[in-house]
Structure formats: structure tokens, C-alpha cells
Motif scaffolding. Structure first.
Motif, PDB file in Angstrom:
ATOM      1  N   ALA A  59      63.422  53.459  30.616  1.00 13.10           N
ATOM      2  CA  ALA A  59      62.131  53.660  29.981  1.00 13.10           C
ATOM      3  C   ALA A  59      61.055  53.942  31.017  1.00 13.10           C
ATOM      4  N   LYS A  60      60.050  54.635  30.572  1.00 12.73           N
ATOM      5  CA  LYS A  60      58.862  54.871  31.378  1.00 12.73           C
ATOM      6  C   LYS A  60      57.882  53.757  31.008  1.00 12.73           C
ATOM      7  N   GLU A  61      57.746  52.769  31.898  1.00 11.78           N
ATOM      8  CA  GLU A  61      56.920  51.608  31.593  1.00 11.78           C
ATOM      9  C   GLU A  61      55.808  51.425  32.611  1.00 11.78           C
ATOM     10  N   VAL A  62      54.802  50.715  32.158  1.00  8.90           N
ATOM     11  CA  VAL A  62      53.718  50.287  33.022  1.00  8.90           C
ATOM     12  C   VAL A  62      54.013  48.842  33.403  1.00  8.90           C
ATOM     13  N   ARG A  63      54.013  48.545  34.678  1.00  9.92           N
ATOM     14  CA  ARG A  63      54.179  47.164  35.126  1.00  9.92           C
ATOM     15  C   ARG A  63      52.826  46.683  35.611  1.00  9.92           C
ATOM     16  N   VAL A  64      52.341  45.623  35.007  1.00  9.30           N
ATOM     17  CA  VAL A  64      51.007  45.111  35.279  1.00  9.30           C
ATOM     18  C   VAL A  64      51.125  43.790  36.037  1.00  9.30           C
ATOM     19  N   THR A  65      50.395  43.664  37.124  1.00  7.97           N
ATOM     20  CA  THR A  65      50.317  42.397  37.851  1.00  7.97           C
ATOM     21  C   THR A  65      48.928  41.833  37.617  1.00  7.97           C
ATOM     22  N   ILE A  66      48.877  40.570  37.226  1.00 11.60           N
ATOM     23  CA  ILE A  66      47.603  39.946  36.854  1.00 11.60           C
ATOM     24  C   ILE A  66      47.352  38.731  37.737  1.00 11.60           C
ATOM     25  N   GLN A  67      46.155  38.630  38.272  1.00 11.49           N
ATOM     26  CA  GLN A  67      45.690  37.399  38.919  1.00 11.49           C
ATOM     27  C   GLN A  67      44.453  36.966  38.159  1.00 11.49           C
ATOM     28  N   PHE A  68      44.590  35.922  37.357  1.00 12.45           N
ATOM     29  CA  PHE A  68      43.458  35.427  36.601  1.00 12.45           C
ATOM     30  C   PHE A  68      42.520  34.663  37.525  1.00 12.45           C
ATOM     31  N   CYS A  69      41.231  34.829  37.291  1.00 12.54           N
ATOM     32  CA  CYS A  69      40.234  34.068  38.044  1.00 12.54           C
ATOM     33  C   CYS A  69      40.111  32.681  37.423  1.00 12.54           C
ATOM     34  N   ASN A  70      39.604  31.774  38.198  1.00  7.80           N
ATOM     35  CA  ASN A  70      39.426  30.404  37.730  1.00  7.80           C
ATOM     36  C   ASN A  70      38.130  30.339  36.923  1.00  7.80           C
ATOM     37  N   VAL A  71      38.206  30.874  35.699  1.00 13.92           N
ATOM     38  CA  VAL A  71      37.044  30.937  34.803  1.00 13.92           C
ATOM     39  C   VAL A  71      37.439  30.379  33.446  1.00 13.92           C
ATOM     40  N   ASP A  72      36.459  30.201  32.601  1.00 14.87           N
ATOM     41  CA  ASP A  72      36.711  29.729  31.243  1.00 14.87           C
ATOM     42  C   ASP A  72      37.671  30.693  30.539  1.00 14.87           C
ATOM     43  N   LYS A  73      38.650  30.160  29.852  1.00 15.27           N
ATOM     44  CA  LYS A  73      39.668  30.990  29.189  1.00 15.27           C
ATOM     45  C   LYS A  73      39.072  31.914  28.139  1.00 15.27           C
ATOM     46  N   ARG A  74      37.935  31.562  27.597  1.00 13.51           N
ATOM     47  CA  ARG A  74      37.280  32.446  26.620  1.00 13.51           C
ATOM     48  C   ARG A  74      36.894  33.772  27.256  1.00 13.51           C
ATOM     49  N   ARG A  75      36.499  33.745  28.524  1.00 12.81           N
ATOM     50  CA  ARG A  75      36.131  34.984  29.214  1.00 12.81           C
ATOM     51  C   ARG A  75      37.355  35.890  29.373  1.00 12.81           C
ATOM     52  N   ILE A  76      38.490  35.290  29.698  1.00 16.79           N
ATOM     53  CA  ILE A  76      39.734  36.057  29.828  1.00 16.79           C
ATOM     54  C   ILE A  76      40.108  36.657  28.479  1.00 16.79           C
ATOM     55  N   ARG A  77      40.031  35.842  27.439  1.00 17.52           N
ATOM     56  CA  ARG A  77      40.352  36.317  26.091  1.00 17.52           C
ATOM     57  C   ARG A  77      39.438  37.469  25.687  1.00 17.52           C
ATOM     58  N   ASP A  78      38.153  37.376  26.035  1.00 15.73           N
ATOM     59  CA  ASP A  78      37.207  38.446  25.705  1.00 15.73           C
ATOM     60  C   ASP A  78      37.580  39.756  26.396  1.00 15.73           C
ATOM     61  N   VAL A  79      37.995  39.664  27.669  1.00 17.55           N
ATOM     62  CA  VAL A  79      38.412  40.876  28.379  1.00 17.55           C
ATOM     63  C   VAL A  79      39.618  41.493  27.675  1.00 17.55           C
ATOM     64  N   PHE A  80      40.606  40.672  27.344  1.00 19.30           N
ATOM     65  CA  PHE A  80      41.782  41.208  26.655  1.00 19.30           C
ATOM     66  C   PHE A  80      41.410  41.824  25.317  1.00 19.30           C
ATOM     67  N   ASN A  81      40.601  41.147  24.550  1.00 15.20           N
ATOM     68  CA  ASN A  81      40.234  41.663  23.227  1.00 15.20           C
ATOM     69  C   ASN A  81      39.455  42.967  23.309  1.00 15.20           C
ATOM     70  N   ASN A  82      38.642  43.135  24.345  1.00 12.65           N
ATOM     71  CA  ASN A  82      37.782  44.306  24.442  1.00 12.65           C
ATOM     72  C   ASN A  82      38.376  45.476  25.216  1.00 12.65           C
ATOM     73  N   PHE A  83      39.220  45.203  26.201  1.00 19.64           N
ATOM     74  CA  PHE A  83      39.663  46.285  27.078  1.00 19.64           C
ATOM     75  C   PHE A  83      41.145  46.618  27.016  1.00 19.64           C
ATOM     76  N   ILE A  84      42.000  45.638  26.778  1.00 13.53           N
ATOM     77  CA  ILE A  84      43.438  45.919  26.781  1.00 13.53           C
ATOM     78  C   ILE A  84      43.820  46.951  25.720  1.00 13.53           C
ATOM     79  N   PRO A  85      43.287  46.899  24.483  1.00 12.35           N
ATOM     80  CA  PRO A  85      43.651  47.947  23.518  1.00 12.35           C
ATOM     81  C   PRO A  85      43.334  49.360  24.010  1.00 12.35           C
ATOM     82  N   GLN A  86      42.241  49.532  24.764  1.00 12.12           N
ATOM     83  CA  GLN A  86      41.904  50.845  25.309  1.00 12.12           C
ATOM     84  C   GLN A  86      42.957  51.301  26.322  1.00 12.12           C
ATOM     85  N   PHE A  87      43.363  50.378  27.206  1.00 14.97           N
ATOM     86  CA  PHE A  87      44.375  50.726  28.202  1.00 14.97           C
ATOM     87  C   PHE A  87      45.716  51.011  27.535  1.00 14.97           C
TER      88      PHE A  87
END
Length: 134
Positions: A59-87
Motif C-alpha cells: 500500500a501507499k501509506e503515510v507514516r506519521v510520527t507524533i511528539q505530543f507537547c506537555n499541554v492540556d489534552k483538550r488542546r491536542i483534541r482541538d488540533v485533531f478535530n480541526n486539522f487532521i480531517p484536512q490532512f
């Protein structure tokens, strides 16, 4: 030993092999037809004199490496909800068929087995698949 492209005639024996597999038989999405997906880079069956040994798709796949920052989990969730669908839409338009991820945790570096079940479920909801790195 022979390697050839998977054809329609291979689907019935492949289905039998999936039914015998304790992991793939439990995965409703793991069907023989996925080996004929036209978006694949290719799919092969390796055979010896006794018949098929394995079925493999590339398969032709995208491999994503993630380093989460030490921030409130709501901020991480907001990034995923707003930007991941676009990517995700961008990757699909470019012909990629899947996404897998690894995540760096703490000072020990890459430790995907430590990723919480909640995070795994969250990323899976966005179409990611966890990749175990040994």
C-alpha cells in the motif's frame, strides 16, 4: 518458488486462509478483495510446489510520527478535530490508502506500546493505524 500477481481466482483460497487466521478472521475489514484494491502499489501471491505460501499487498501509506507537547489534552483534541480531517482528505486525494503512526513519549524516545488505549481509540477514529516498532 514462484511469485505472481494476485488474481480473481485467488480470492476463494485467500478467503479460506483468512478464516483460519485467529487475528484476521476477527477483523471484519480484512477481506480477500482488499488485495485487489486498484489503489495498491501491487499485490502478490508467493507459491511453492505445494501451492500458496503467502499473500502480500503493498500500500501507499503515510507514516506519521507524533511528539505530543506537555499541554492540556483538550488542546491536542482541538488540533485533531480541526486539522487532521484536512490532512486526511489531502492524503486521499494524493492516492494514499492509509495512515499509521508512532508517537514519542517522554525522554525514553519512541515507545508506542506505552500509548494509552484512549489515545489509540482517538487516533483510530481519525483513520490512523498504530504501528508497533520493536
Amino acid at each position: 518458488m514462484q511469485v505472481r500477481s494476485i488474481e480473481e481466482k485467488d480470492l476463494a483460497p485467500l478467503k479460506e486462509q483468512i478464516a483460519l487466521d485467529p487475528v484476521h478472521s476477527q477483523d471484519e475489514g480484512f477481506k480477500p478483495e482488499i488485495f485487489l484494491d486498484p489503489r495498491l502499489l501491487g499485490s502478490i501471491v508467493a507459491e511453492d510446489s505445494d501451492g500458496p505460501v503467502m499473500y502480500v499487498s503493498f500500500a501507499k501509506e503515510v507514516r506519521v510520527t507524533i511528539q505530543f507537547c506537555n499541554v492540556d489534552k483538550r488542546r491536542i483534541r482541538d488540533v485533531f478535530n480541526n486539522f487532521i480531517p484536512q490532512f486526511t482528505a489531502q492524503f486521499q486525494r494524493a492516492g494514499y490508502t492509509g495512515m499509521s503512526y508512532t508517537a514519542g513519549i517522554g525522554s525514553d524516545g519512541l515507545r508506542p506500546t506505552l500509548i494509552s488505549r484512549a489515545l489509540t481509540m482517538f487516533l483510530t477514529a481519525f483513520g490512523f493505524r498504530k504501528e508497533i516498532v520493536q
